[in-house]
Design a protein around this motif. Sequence first.
Motif, PDB file in Angstrom:
ATOM      1  N   GLU A  18       2.509  -3.826   7.266  1.00 49.51           N
ATOM      2  CA  GLU A  18       1.697  -4.265   8.593  1.00 49.51           C
ATOM      3  C   GLU A  18       1.291  -5.393   8.640  1.00 49.51           C
ATOM      4  O   GLU A  18       1.413  -6.097   7.531  1.00 49.51           O
ATOM      5  CB  GLU A  18       0.393  -3.255   8.028  1.00 49.51           C
ATOM      6  CG  GLU A  18       0.830  -1.264   8.272  1.00 49.51           C
ATOM      7  CD  GLU A  18       0.555  -0.884   7.041  1.00 49.51           C
ATOM      8  OE1 GLU A  18       1.067  -1.234   6.196  1.00 49.51           O
ATOM      9  OE2 GLU A  18       0.823   0.474   6.643  1.00 49.51           O
ATOM     10  N   GLU A  19       0.512  -5.693   9.227  1.00 49.66           N
ATOM     11  CA  GLU A  19       0.409  -6.983   9.789  1.00 49.66           C
ATOM     12  C   GLU A  19      -0.701  -7.712   7.984  1.00 49.66           C
ATOM     13  O   GLU A  19      -0.293  -9.175   7.888  1.00 49.66           O
ATOM     14  CB  GLU A  19      -1.028  -7.350  10.892  1.00 49.66           C
ATOM     15  CG  GLU A  19      -1.021  -8.704  10.962  1.00 49.66           C
ATOM     16  CD  GLU A  19      -1.570  -9.011  12.499  1.00 49.66           C
ATOM     17  OE1 GLU A  19      -2.156 -10.155  13.129  1.00 49.66           O
ATOM     18  OE2 GLU A  19      -1.809  -7.864  13.828  1.00 49.66           O
ATOM     19  N   ASP A  20      -1.111  -6.938   8.155  1.00 48.48           N
ATOM     20  CA  ASP A  20      -2.284  -7.767   5.988  1.00 48.48           C
ATOM     21  C   ASP A  20      -1.210  -8.414   5.437  1.00 48.48           C
ATOM     22  O   ASP A  20      -1.778  -9.633   4.789  1.00 48.48           O
ATOM     23  CB  ASP A  20      -3.368  -7.022   6.521  1.00 48.48           C
ATOM     24  CG  ASP A  20      -2.809  -5.309   5.600  1.00 48.48           C
ATOM     25  OD1 ASP A  20      -2.345  -4.763   6.501  1.00 48.48           O
ATOM     26  OD2 ASP A  20      -4.269  -4.661   4.942  1.00 48.48           O
ATOM     27  N   GLU A  21      -0.370  -7.287   4.907  1.00 44.94           N
ATOM     28  CA  GLU A  21       0.841  -7.115   4.462  1.00 44.94           C
ATOM     29  C   GLU A  21       1.840  -8.707   4.760  1.00 44.94           C
ATOM     30  O   GLU A  21       2.103  -9.528   4.119  1.00 44.94           O
ATOM     31  CB  GLU A  21       2.005  -6.005   4.003  1.00 44.94           C
ATOM     32  CG  GLU A  21       1.046  -4.569   3.015  1.00 44.94           C
ATOM     33  CD  GLU A  21       1.776  -3.203   3.706  1.00 44.94           C
ATOM     34  OE1 GLU A  21       0.852  -2.693   2.422  1.00 44.94           O
ATOM     35  OE2 GLU A  21       1.872  -3.325   4.103  1.00 44.94           O
ATOM     36  N   LYS A  52       0.737 -10.924   5.901  1.00 45.35           N
ATOM     37  CA  LYS A  52       0.253 -12.428   6.095  1.00 45.35           C
ATOM     38  C   LYS A  52       0.522 -12.822   3.948  1.00 45.35           C
ATOM     39  O   LYS A  52       0.422 -14.125   4.469  1.00 45.35           O
ATOM     40  CB  LYS A  52      -1.326 -11.974   5.666  1.00 45.35           C
ATOM     41  CG  LYS A  52      -2.100 -13.848   6.077  1.00 45.35           C
ATOM     42  CD  LYS A  52      -3.324 -13.461   6.847  1.00 45.35           C
ATOM     43  CE  LYS A  52      -4.570 -14.799   7.070  1.00 45.35           C
ATOM     44  NZ  LYS A  52      -3.442 -16.154   8.200  1.00 45.35           N
ATOM     45  N   LEU A  53       0.210 -12.083   3.277  1.00 46.98           N
ATOM     46  CA  LEU A  53       0.304 -12.145   2.052  1.00 46.98           C
ATOM     47  C   LEU A  53       1.810 -11.673   1.411  1.00 46.98           C
ATOM     48  O   LEU A  53       2.226 -12.090   0.311  1.00 46.98           O
ATOM     49  CB  LEU A  53      -0.106 -11.158   1.188  1.00 46.98           C
ATOM     50  CG  LEU A  53      -1.484 -11.415   1.670  1.00 46.98           C
ATOM     51  CD1 LEU A  53      -2.671 -10.155   0.925  1.00 46.98           C
ATOM     52  CD2 LEU A  53      -2.348 -12.288   1.740  1.00 46.98           C
ATOM     53  N   ALA A  68      -0.258 -18.004   2.172  1.00 42.64           N
ATOM     54  CA  ALA A  68      -1.294 -17.127   2.744  1.00 42.64           C
ATOM     55  C   ALA A  68       0.710 -17.799   4.275  1.00 42.64           C
ATOM     56  O   ALA A  68       0.291 -19.356   4.377  1.00 42.64           O
ATOM     57  CB  ALA A  68      -1.744 -16.301   3.335  1.00 42.64           C
ATOM     58  N   THR A  92       2.157 -15.295  11.267  1.00 43.04           N
ATOM     59  CA  THR A  92       2.037 -13.633  10.459  1.00 43.04           C
ATOM     60  C   THR A  92       2.436 -12.405  12.347  1.00 43.04           C
ATOM     61  O   THR A  92       3.284 -12.227  12.101  1.00 43.04           O
ATOM     62  CB  THR A  92       0.822 -13.733  10.456  1.00 43.04           C
ATOM     63  OG1 THR A  92       0.438 -13.711   8.995  1.00 43.04           O
ATOM     64  CG2 THR A  92       0.639 -12.057  10.112  1.00 43.04           C
ATOM     65  N   LYS A  93       1.680 -13.559  13.446  1.00 37.77           N
ATOM     66  CA  LYS A  93       2.086 -12.630  14.396  1.00 37.77           C
ATOM     67  C   LYS A  93       3.150 -13.046  15.297  1.00 37.77           C
ATOM     68  O   LYS A  93       3.721 -11.775  15.894  1.00 37.77           O
ATOM     69  CB  LYS A  93       0.741 -13.767  14.904  1.00 37.77           C
ATOM     70  CG  LYS A  93      -0.415 -12.755  15.445  1.00 37.77           C
ATOM     71  CD  LYS A  93      -1.446 -12.711  16.019  1.00 37.77           C
ATOM     72  CE  LYS A  93      -2.865 -12.499  16.058  1.00 37.77           C
ATOM     73  NZ  LYS A  93      -3.283 -11.267  15.606  1.00 37.77           N
ATOM     74  N   ASP A 117      -2.054 -17.205  10.968  1.00 40.26           N
ATOM     75  CA  ASP A 117      -2.366 -16.168  11.472  1.00 40.26           C
ATOM     76  C   ASP A 117      -0.689 -16.024  12.401  1.00 40.26           C
ATOM     77  O   ASP A 117      -0.070 -15.216  12.971  1.00 40.26           O
ATOM     78  CB  ASP A 117      -3.036 -16.404  12.469  1.00 40.26           C
ATOM     79  CG  ASP A 117      -4.671 -15.812  11.378  1.00 40.26           C
ATOM     80  OD1 ASP A 117      -4.439 -15.361  10.821  1.00 40.26           O
ATOM     81  OD2 ASP A 117      -5.437 -16.178  12.039  1.00 40.26           O
ATOM     82  N   ASP A 131       0.472  -1.858   0.240  1.00 38.51           N
ATOM     83  CA  ASP A 131       0.037   0.499   0.016  1.00 38.51           C
ATOM     84  C   ASP A 131       0.769   1.365  -0.435  1.00 38.51           C
ATOM     85  O   ASP A 131       0.294   2.413   0.302  1.00 38.51           O
ATOM     86  CB  ASP A 131      -1.568  -0.305   1.251  1.00 38.51           C
ATOM     87  CG  ASP A 131      -0.434  -0.050   3.191  1.00 38.51           C
ATOM     88  OD1 ASP A 131       1.480   0.469   2.462  1.00 38.51           O
ATOM     89  OD2 ASP A 131      -0.855  -0.125   3.951  1.00 38.51           O
TER      90      ASP A 131
END
Length: 109
Positions: A60-63, A65-66, A77, A83-84, A80, A54
């Motif tokens: 960020e976390e959503d980025e 994850k991917l 992906a 990712t964390k 969770d 973005d």
Amino acid sequence: MAFAGILKDDDVAAALKECAAADSFNYKSFFAKVGLSAKTPDDIKKAFYIIDQDKSGFIEEDELKLFLQNFSAGARALSDAETKAFLKAGDADGDGMIGVDEFAVLVKA
């Protein structure tokens, strides 16, 4: 490939294969396997800006994850938990995001 000129396709493919199973992602071995940990600070910054989808200046976390999909569109992906753990490892200042300097430290860890 988004990382053309920075990383070798064969290295990326090998790294993605190594973490294809759920909950098998390890950022240290991934960065080493794709060759990013041996790259120059400029190349690491280029990689950061590819992953920062973005263009906010942070991952960020959503980025995260991917994350693997930046290396290959067909990659899975992260779970969770992965990712964390990845975010916790890279977020030195506790703001919930990974900045470019934090990313550089994470890559070289």
